[in-house]
Each structure stands twice: as structure tokens, then as C-alpha cells.
Design an enzyme around this catalytic site. Sequence first.
Site, PDB file in Angstrom:
ATOM      1  N   LYS A  61      14.847   8.008 -29.866  1.00 14.64           N
ATOM      2  CA  LYS A  61      16.266   8.372 -29.839  1.00 14.64           C
ATOM      3  C   LYS A  61      16.543   9.347 -28.707  1.00 14.64           C
ATOM      4  O   LYS A  61      17.534   9.238 -27.997  1.00 14.64           O
ATOM      5  CB  LYS A  61      16.671   9.019 -31.177  1.00 14.64           C
ATOM      6  CG  LYS A  61      17.346   8.033 -32.093  1.00 14.64           C
ATOM      7  CD  LYS A  61      18.319   8.683 -33.025  1.00 14.64           C
ATOM      8  CE  LYS A  61      19.214   7.596 -33.603  1.00 14.64           C
ATOM      9  NZ  LYS A  61      20.007   8.019 -34.715  1.00 14.64           N
ATOM     10  N   LYS A 112       9.890  -6.790 -31.769  1.00 16.24           N
ATOM     11  CA  LYS A 112       9.655  -6.498 -33.185  1.00 16.24           C
ATOM     12  C   LYS A 112      10.945  -6.712 -33.983  1.00 16.24           C
ATOM     13  O   LYS A 112      12.008  -6.268 -33.539  1.00 16.24           O
ATOM     14  CB  LYS A 112       9.197  -5.036 -33.326  1.00 16.24           C
ATOM     15  CG  LYS A 112       8.879  -4.649 -34.756  1.00 16.24           C
ATOM     16  CD  LYS A 112       8.741  -3.149 -34.930  1.00 16.24           C
ATOM     17  CE  LYS A 112       9.935  -2.592 -35.636  1.00 16.24           C
ATOM     18  NZ  LYS A 112       9.906  -1.185 -35.960  1.00 16.24           N
ATOM     19  N   LYS A 118      16.331  -3.890 -37.698  1.00 18.82           N
ATOM     20  CA  LYS A 118      17.796  -3.831 -37.797  1.00 18.82           C
ATOM     21  C   LYS A 118      18.390  -3.247 -36.526  1.00 18.82           C
ATOM     22  O   LYS A 118      19.438  -3.657 -36.056  1.00 18.82           O
ATOM     23  CB  LYS A 118      18.203  -2.941 -38.987  1.00 18.82           C
ATOM     24  CG  LYS A 118      18.098  -3.640 -40.319  1.00 18.82           C
ATOM     25  CD  LYS A 118      18.004  -2.632 -41.458  1.00 18.82           C
ATOM     26  CE  LYS A 118      16.946  -3.051 -42.457  1.00 18.82           C
ATOM     27  NZ  LYS A 118      16.341  -1.952 -43.212  1.00 18.82           N
TER      28      LYS A 118
HETATM   29  P1  TYM Z   1      11.460   0.789 -43.210  1.00 20.88           P
HETATM   30  O1  TYM Z   1      12.485   0.893 -44.285  1.00 20.88           O
HETATM   31  O2  TYM Z   1      11.916   0.826 -41.805  1.00 20.88           O
HETATM   32  O3  TYM Z   1      10.622  -0.530 -43.394  1.00 20.88           O
HETATM   33  C1  TYM Z   1      10.039  -0.885 -44.659  1.00 20.88           C
HETATM   34  C2  TYM Z   1       8.694  -1.521 -44.426  1.00 20.88           C
HETATM   35  O4  TYM Z   1       8.830  -2.693 -43.624  1.00 20.88           O
HETATM   36  C3  TYM Z   1       7.904  -2.642 -42.537  1.00 20.88           C
HETATM   37  N1  TYM Z   1       8.464  -3.357 -41.380  1.00 20.88           N
HETATM   38  C4  TYM Z   1       7.789  -4.269 -40.672  1.00 20.88           C
HETATM   39  N2  TYM Z   1       6.546  -4.770 -40.806  1.00 20.88           N
HETATM   40  C5  TYM Z   1       6.149  -5.714 -39.916  1.00 20.88           C
HETATM   41  N3  TYM Z   1       6.952  -6.200 -38.924  1.00 20.88           N
HETATM   42  C6  TYM Z   1       8.215  -5.730 -38.760  1.00 20.88           C
HETATM   43  N4  TYM Z   1       8.990  -6.227 -37.803  1.00 20.88           N
HETATM   44  C7  TYM Z   1       8.681  -4.717 -39.650  1.00 20.88           C
HETATM   45  N5  TYM Z   1       9.846  -4.024 -39.773  1.00 20.88           N
HETATM   46  C8  TYM Z   1       9.688  -3.199 -40.834  1.00 20.88           C
HETATM   47  C9  TYM Z   1       7.733  -1.158 -42.249  1.00 20.88           C
HETATM   48  O5  TYM Z   1       6.547  -0.891 -41.554  1.00 20.88           O
HETATM   49  C10 TYM Z   1       7.740  -0.586 -43.658  1.00 20.88           C
HETATM   50  O6  TYM Z   1       6.454  -0.668 -44.244  1.00 20.88           O
HETATM   51  N6  TYM Z   1       9.594   5.392 -43.144  1.00 20.88           N
HETATM   52  C11 TYM Z   1       9.563   4.117 -43.855  1.00 20.88           C
HETATM   53  C12 TYM Z   1       9.951   4.259 -45.306  1.00 20.88           C
HETATM   54  C13 TYM Z   1       9.163   5.272 -46.027  1.00 20.88           C
HETATM   55  C14 TYM Z   1       7.801   5.170 -46.440  1.00 20.88           C
HETATM   56  C15 TYM Z   1       7.521   6.390 -47.085  1.00 20.88           C
HETATM   57  C16 TYM Z   1       6.843   4.174 -46.319  1.00 20.88           C
HETATM   58  C17 TYM Z   1       9.621   6.488 -46.400  1.00 20.88           C
HETATM   59  N7  TYM Z   1       8.641   7.171 -47.051  1.00 20.88           N
HETATM   60  C18 TYM Z   1       6.224   6.636 -47.631  1.00 20.88           C
HETATM   61  C19 TYM Z   1       5.582   4.420 -46.846  1.00 20.88           C
HETATM   62  C20 TYM Z   1       5.292   5.625 -47.502  1.00 20.88           C
HETATM   63  C21 TYM Z   1      10.542   3.190 -43.171  1.00 20.88           C
HETATM   64  O7  TYM Z   1      11.468   3.608 -42.536  1.00 20.88           O
HETATM   65  O8  TYM Z   1      10.332   1.875 -43.439  1.00 20.88           O
END
Ligand code: TYM
Length: 320
Positions: free
Chosen positions: A110, A189, A192
Site C-alpha cells: 500500500k 494471483k 479481490k
Molecule cells: P484472506 O481473507 O485474504 O484469505 C483467506 C485465505 O485464502 C487464501 N487465499 C489464497 N490461496 C491461494 N491462492 C490465492 N489466490 C488466494 N487468495 C487468498 C489466503 O492465503 C487465506 O488463507 N490475514 C488472513 C486472515 C487471517 C488469518 C488469521 C489466517 C486473519 N487472522 C489467522 C490464518 C490465521 C487473510 O487476510 O486472508
Amino acid sequence: MRILSGIQPTGRFHWGNYFGAIRQYIEFQHEHEGLYFIADLHALNTIRDAGVLRQNVQDAAIDLLALGLDPAKATLFVQSEIPEVSRLCWLLMTGTPLGLLERCHAFKDKKAKGLPASAGLFTYPVLMAADILLYDSNWVPVGEDQVQHIEVCRDLARSFNVHFGETFVMPEAKVVEDAAKVPGTDGEKMSKSYDNTLAIFEPVKDVRKKIMRISTDSRPMEEAKEPEGDHLYDLLKLVASPEETQEVAAIYRRGGFGYGDIKKRLADASERYFAAARERRVELESNPQYVRSVLDQGAAKAREKASEVLARVESACGIK
Ligand code: TYM
């Protein structure tokens, strides 16, 4: 093993979320204790509309249940319903070096784009560490993009343990090789923020349209091509049967095919893959009381563990 993971309710889940993370939650729930939460405190960094956030949390819960998360086997809860997490976040924050957070990609990206970033975004990996450490989690199933944050979590846990004595369980990231970084419709990748997603539950017609618009290279039709690494093929591999995948790989290697046919196969395969979940989703949507009761029971169960771990941490660092 205790498995924990979180997902942000920032819009409808896409194939990256499913194949990178949710599919693992569902596989793990049969053999391990699982805790899965909807990360609404994280989502506040981007969603600044109360109605939208509430609706997204509800949709996220329905999506996860429809995709196969079984509340009889795993615990599903909303992050903000466990107040202990904010308390632990602060305790960890006091021992977090600024430089560690400056290197984290969510904030760095960002900043590089000159976009305004909140303190919430900057300290986001610390809240994520609290999410994980609060439940003595062993494994954290995530996509590749979250691995850096889990490394930060491990650093914070290690440093706390060195300072105050063995307190935290050391977590480990679990990434599935074939879906560590699911590509989007443009080959980058799937995310959103890149506007290149295929959402799991968007109307079938819309998904079809997006699939038909997936970018491809300008290879002449007669030319043979190696399928691995081609994002259209990589997407197909996720939803098609092994037989169909092999058939398509052979078509690529033989040459003389049009991408339009492969896209049609991808659309058909994805429709079949998510058909049962779509049906379950319709049922769940008509039963919001059931969904609420799952989340209430999940929060009660998660809080039991959270309060036990928080008491241990507070006592270790001299708060109580
Ligand atoms: P988030 O909400 O962006 O995504 C949720 C999960 O989806 C996976 N993901 C992907 N995996 C493979 N290819 C892709 N293109 C792709 N896009 C998204 C992400 O790696 C994730 O596992 N910070 C985290 C949420 C979170 C979290 C946590 C996860 C908050 N606290 C504690 C694990 C443990 C996040 O923003 O994921």
C-alpha cells in the site's frame, strides 16, 4: 493437532480462498480439532460500512457451512466475539519491533502505491499472531500469501517465550502445493484487490462469462504447448476430474486446439464441482437462526480455550 485459520469477510469467497484454504479446513476437520473464524476485526481495515460488514459476516458463515465445514466436527466463530484476542494483541504489540511490521507485504504494498494506510493495517500481523497464539494452534492452513504473517507470528511467540519463559505453542503454516497461489482470470494471483476473481457462489451464468474472458496467450492454434503453468489449465486442474485433466493436458501437448473449448470445459467442470454446495447454500440462507446458533456455540467454545491461554500469558508477563 489443533488447526486454526481465519478468513476475512471482505466480499464473496473466490476460488483462491477455497482451494488455497477452505478446502484444507474441510479435509482437516475429520482427523483434527479445528477452529475457524471469520476475521471481521481485520476486515474493518477495508470495510467502513456497518451494514455491509454485518451482511458479509453472515454470508461468510453460510458459505463456509455450505462448502462443508461441519459444526459437529469443527468450531466456527466470529473473531470479534472473542474479546480476549484484542487483549492478547496488545500484549504482543508491546514486544513487536517496528522493522518487522515495515517488512510485511500488506502494508509495504500500500505504501509503495502511495495509498493511505491505517495503524490497523500496519499492525495487522500482530492481530493475526494473537488470533493464532490464543488457541495454542499447531497448524495454520493458508495460501502462500499468508506465510510471511505466520513467520511474524512465530517470531513474536519465540521472543515472548525467550523473555517470559515457555508460554506459547509454536504454530506452523500448512500450504497446499497445487493451490498455494491460485491464478485469477488474468494469470496474476487471484485476489479481490486485482478484480480477477471467480467467486464460488456467484450466478453460474456470470462465472461462465468470466471464464470465457480469461486472458490467454497469442499462440497459433496448431502450436503444441506445455500445460503446466498455463493459468487456464491450472484452474481446470482444480475443478476437473483427474481423467479430464489428463485428457486436456494431452490436447495441449498435441496442439491444434482452441482456448474456447478449454474454457467451456472449465466452466462445465466448475459448475459440477460446486453444484452440491450451491444447493446447500440455498437451504442455509433460509435458516438464519441455525447459522446464528452455530456461531454462538462456536464463540462459547473458542472463548473457553482463549481465556485459559490468555490467563497463562498474563501471568507469564506480570499482568496478574
Ligand atoms: P484472506 O481473507 O485474504 O484469505 C483467506 C485465505 O485464502 C487464501 N487465499 C489464497 N490461496 C491461494 N491462492 C490465492 N489466490 C488466494 N487468495 C487468498 C489466503 O492465503 C487465506 O488463507 N490475514 C488472513 C486472515 C487471517 C488469518 C488469521 C489466517 C486473519 N487472522 C489467522 C490464518 C490465521 C487473510 O487476510 O486472508
